[in-house]
Motif scaffolding. Structure first.
Motif, PDB file in Angstrom:
ATOM      1  N   GLN A  76      -3.725 -20.835  13.490  1.00  0.00           N
ATOM      2  CA  GLN A  76      -2.751 -20.437  12.466  1.00  0.00           C
ATOM      3  C   GLN A  76      -1.436 -21.196  12.598  1.00  0.00           C
ATOM      4  O   GLN A  76      -0.859 -21.657  11.610  1.00  0.00           O
ATOM      5  N   ASP A 102       0.405 -23.610   9.792  1.00  0.00           N
ATOM      6  CA  ASP A 102       1.795 -23.412   9.383  1.00  0.00           C
ATOM      7  C   ASP A 102       2.602 -24.692   9.558  1.00  0.00           C
ATOM      8  O   ASP A 102       3.386 -25.087   8.682  1.00  0.00           O
ATOM      9  N   ASN A 125      -1.358 -18.049  -2.505  1.00  0.00           N
ATOM     10  CA  ASN A 125      -0.290 -17.935  -1.521  1.00  0.00           C
ATOM     11  C   ASN A 125      -0.153 -16.501  -1.025  1.00  0.00           C
ATOM     12  O   ASN A 125       0.023 -16.256   0.175  1.00  0.00           O
ATOM     13  N   SER A 178      -3.140 -15.724   1.277  1.00  0.00           N
ATOM     14  CA  SER A 178      -3.065 -16.329   2.610  1.00  0.00           C
ATOM     15  C   SER A 178      -2.076 -15.571   3.490  1.00  0.00           C
ATOM     16  O   SER A 178      -2.304 -15.403   4.695  1.00  0.00           O
ATOM     17  N   ASP A 179      -0.987 -15.101   2.902  1.00  0.00           N
ATOM     18  CA  ASP A 179      -0.034 -14.268   3.651  1.00  0.00           C
ATOM     19  C   ASP A 179      -0.683 -12.940   4.051  1.00  0.00           C
ATOM     20  O   ASP A 179      -0.482 -12.452   5.169  1.00  0.00           O
ATOM     21  N   LEU A 226      -3.005 -13.377   6.947  1.00  0.00           N
ATOM     22  CA  LEU A 226      -2.264 -13.443   8.206  1.00  0.00           C
ATOM     23  C   LEU A 226      -1.884 -12.038   8.678  1.00  0.00           C
ATOM     24  O   LEU A 226      -1.958 -11.734   9.875  1.00  0.00           O
ATOM     25  N   ASP A 227      -1.499 -11.174   7.744  1.00  0.00           N
ATOM     26  CA  ASP A 227      -1.190  -9.782   8.092  1.00  0.00           C
ATOM     27  C   ASP A 227      -2.406  -9.087   8.707  1.00  0.00           C
ATOM     28  O   ASP A 227      -2.276  -8.300   9.654  1.00  0.00           O
ATOM     29  N   HIS A 270       1.995  -4.464   2.558  1.00  0.00           N
ATOM     30  CA  HIS A 270       2.352  -5.797   2.074  1.00  0.00           C
ATOM     31  C   HIS A 270       3.085  -5.726   0.732  1.00  0.00           C
ATOM     32  O   HIS A 270       3.409  -6.745   0.146  1.00  0.00           O
TER      33      HIS A 270
END
Length: 219
Positions: free
Chosen positions: A22, A26, A112, A115-116, A119-120, A145
């Motif tokens: 990850q 980034d 987008n 993808s966030d 990650l959460d 979120h």
């Protein structure tokens, strides 16, 4: 304006190497910005966790052995935080439910946002040891979120999210990907797999950016 270089990035949400990667993803985005476009896809590595533990880790301590492997793999990487309790008291049964919710978020909002959200989910499992195979846990993460849960669930109820997920799984099989994470660069012109170091990843992407995609082969 030149089109960005497309990187199709395949992972399983429960794969420790994808969690480690990850930070590299980034940094790749930070350094190359609009010159690349990372498209996130998901693959079936932990679709049936119990079966995987029984057949691949049965003689190596099963969940306990796998937990030690995960912690050992992550230990050299400060950014890949892993709880000491990983795979102990909480043992997700499948990665598929998490993948389904991620695709639903992508359809309800955009790539987008999804993808966030992915990650959460990874943070929820690796750092907080939440059961990310549990639908109630996933729904709670959607709310945390600050996303519209009804909009997300509607994509699941209509089958759209499942269809998108099956497309990802099929693509991974058609590409004969060996595992997670896998990087498909420039429509399959280059494939990188596994624990690829950042400098190696960056060098390969930068070389492809310098080289025209329609360059003739010498073969």
């Amino acid at each position: 304006m030149k089109s960005p270089l497309v990187i199709d990035y395949y992972t399983d949400i429960l794969c420790i190497w994808a969690w480690i990667a990850q930070r590299r993803i980034d940094e790749l985005n930070n350094q190359l910005g609009d010159s690349i476009e990372i498209r996130y896809h998901y693959m079936d590595i932990f679709g049936d966790v119990e079966n995987k533990m029984t057949h691949q880790w049965g003689k190596r301590g099963k969940y306990q052995g796998f937990a030690e492997h995960v912690k050992h793999a992550a230990s050299p990487f400060d950014d890949a935080i892993v709880s000491d309790d990983i795979w102990q008291h909480v043992q997700p049964t499948t990665s598929a439910n998490a993948h389904l919710y991620i695709k639903a978020v992508e359809l309800a909002f955009d790539a987008n946002v999804s993808s966030d959200f992915a990650l959460d989910i990874r943070k929820a499992f690796y750092i907080n040891t939440l059961d990310i195979s549990n639908l109630k846990v996933l729904s709670a993460l959607v709310v945390e979120h600050k996303l519209d849960l009804e909009a997300v669930q509607s994509k699941i109820e209509t089958g759209q999210a499942m269809a998108a997920l099956m497309n990802d799984y099929k693509s991974a099989k058609d590409l004969a990907l060996k595992g997670s994470p896998s990087y498909i660069i420039d429509n399959g012109r280059q494939v990188l797999f596994g624990n690829v170091g950042f400098r190696v990843l960056l060098a390969n992407v930068e070389e492809r950016l310098k080289r025209p995609s329609n360059e003739a082969s010498w073969c």
